[in-house]
Scaffold this active site. Structure first.
Site, short mmCIF file in Angstrom:
data_model
loop_
_atom_site.label_atom_id
_atom_site.label_comp_id
_atom_site.label_asym_id
_atom_site.label_seq_id
_atom_site.Cartn_x
_atom_site.Cartn_y
_atom_site.Cartn_z
N GLY A 156 0.74 -1.05 0.11
CA GLY A 156 -0.08 0.01 -0.01
C GLY A 156 0.82 1.15 -0.04
CB ALA A 239 1.86 -4.63 9.48
NE ARG A 240 -3.41 -2.11 13.72
CZ ARG A 240 -2.68 -0.93 13.56
NH1 ARG A 240 -1.49 -0.73 13.54
NH2 ARG A 240 -3.70 0.29 13.43
CD GLU A 269 0.46 -2.94 19.42
OE1 GLU A 269 1.60 -3.52 19.01
OE2 GLU A 269 0.01 -1.67 19.33
CG HIS A 287 1.76 0.83 17.82
ND1 HIS A 287 0.45 -0.16 17.71
CD2 HIS A 287 1.73 1.47 16.57
CE1 HIS A 287 -0.16 0.03 16.67
NE2 HIS A 287 0.52 0.91 15.80
CB ILE A 288 6.81 5.11 18.20
CG1 ILE A 288 8.17 4.19 18.13
CG2 ILE A 288 6.60 5.07 19.75
CD1 ILE A 288 9.38 4.78 18.58
C1 8YV Z 1 -1.34 4.67 15.38
C2 8YV Z 1 -1.37 2.93 13.59
O1 8YV Z 1 -0.86 5.65 16.20
O2 8YV Z 1 -2.23 4.47 12.02
C3 8YV Z 1 -2.08 3.29 12.52
O3 8YV Z 1 -2.55 2.18 12.01
O4 8YV Z 1 -0.81 2.09 13.78
C4 8YV Z 1 -0.63 4.32 14.40
O5 8YV Z 1 -0.25 5.10 13.55
C5 8YV Z 1 -2.00 3.92 16.48
O6 8YV Z 1 -3.10 2.85 15.68
C6 8YV Z 1 -3.19 4.55 17.34
O7 8YV Z 1 -4.22 4.99 16.73
#
Ligand code: 8YV
Length: 331
Positions: A156, A239-240, A269, A287-288
């Protein structure tokens, strides 16, 4: 006419809360308390809209307890915290924050790749612990970025940003795998070649994961995929959590089946698999990837703009679904 009522589920920039107060009757959460699903449902019972981050689950149970709710604006590009089908069926609009975080997140993906391949945090811990007494020829020798093969899973906007950085900044050969192939024009722009997942895992020196989390992408990388990678390879997950089987990764790292990993996201997390905390060859960040001040402000403002545009009747700016009903009457 009374203002629509909205809930801001987490602490956000105070001036953006003030901006929302000009349009809405706002309940916010300046203490940044993490509400349970029941506590969130209780607060949404009388709300017309919600401002969420990725950590509030919006599902059928919650929607049933929030009969007035018409829109949930997520301050994130990913929206796997939404049960989109349940929202659509309930006539609830969902929105996310694409584009504004693309380059910042691609920067971070590259930073994590560099830190991982060049063993930066591992060597810093060694230095801080007072262990650096002499230079040696193989001290923290890692792998090269320039001229190596970069494999991107999920092509993407963020994946494309990483591909451009790799191809044009570092002379990398870029291969990618994605649900659908990019147009020839975009492939040329990113200097990226489409390959099957197996070929990517077998040939890439560095594998970067940028796929959205869905049931289909759960454990995209598990023990079998790690076994296909080069023993010298690095794996990066921005990603996740859940895209990688973290337990299997910890085993592969400990046994040297891949060289190193860089992880910004984790299964379950903010809990981190305990085995990942004890292996040295992994760089861990909380997650930054989108966390720069301008980008987090742009994300919060876009989520706010979605709420404002929706209740102004202009429609959402960045919708993720098309609700069956957008009437203003309570469900
Ligand atoms: C967010 C993220 O900070 O945008 C996303 O999907 O993973 C991060 O940029 C996080 O999800 C908090 O909302």
């Amino acid at each position: 006419m009374s203002k629509p009522r909205i809930l801001i589920a987490r602490a956000i920039f105070p001036d953006i809360v003030d901006r929302l107060r000009q349009h809405f009757d706002v309940q916010d959460n300046p203490e940044d308390v993490i509400w349970s699903p029941a506590e969130l449902a209780e607060r949404l019972a009388d709300k017309d809209g919600a401002f969420t981050t990725g950590s509030q689950r919006i599902d059928a149970t919650l929607l049933a307890a929030a009969p007035r709710l018409k829109i949930v604006a997520n301050m994130a590009v990913g929206y796997n915290n939404f049960d989109v089908d349940a929202m659509t069926a309930a006539g609830v609009q969902g929105t996310n924050t694409p584009d504004v975080l693309t380059e910042t997140t691609a920067d971070f993906g590259f930073a994590l790749l560099m830190a991982t391949a060049r063993r930066m945090t591992e060597s810093e811990h060694y230095l801080r612990a007072g262990n650096w007494t002499k230079w040696s020829y193989d001290m923290f020798a890692g792998s090269d970025i320039h001229g190596s093969t970069l494999g991107i899973i999920g092509m993407g906007r963020i994946g494309q940003g990483i591909a451009r950085r790799g191809a044009f900044g570092f002379g990398m050969k870029v291969v990618y795998h994605n649900r659908s192939r990019l147009s020839p024009a975009l492939e040329a722009e990113c200097k990226a070649t489409y390959v099957g997942k197996e070929e990517l895992l077998r040939t890439a020196d560095h594998v970067v994961l940028v796929v959205p989390y869905t049931a289909a992408s759960h454990h995209t990388i598990g023990a079998a995929e790690l076994a296909q990678m080069k023993p010298t390879a690095t794996l990066i997950n921005i990603a996740r959590g859940g895209i990688v089987d973290d337990a299997a990764l910890a085993v592969a790292l400990r046994e040297g089946r891949i060289a190193a990993a860089g992880l910004d996201v984790f299964e379950g997390e903010p809990r981190v698999h305990p085995d990942l905390l004890t292996v040295p060859n992994v760089v861990l960040t909380p997650h930054i990837a989108s966390a720069t001040v301008p980008t987090r402000r742009a994300m919060a403002n876009l989520a706010a703009d979605n709420l404002i545009a929706f209740f102004d009747g202009r429609g959402p700016l960045t919708p993720v679904n098309q609700p069956v009903s957008t009437t203003t009457a309570p469900r």
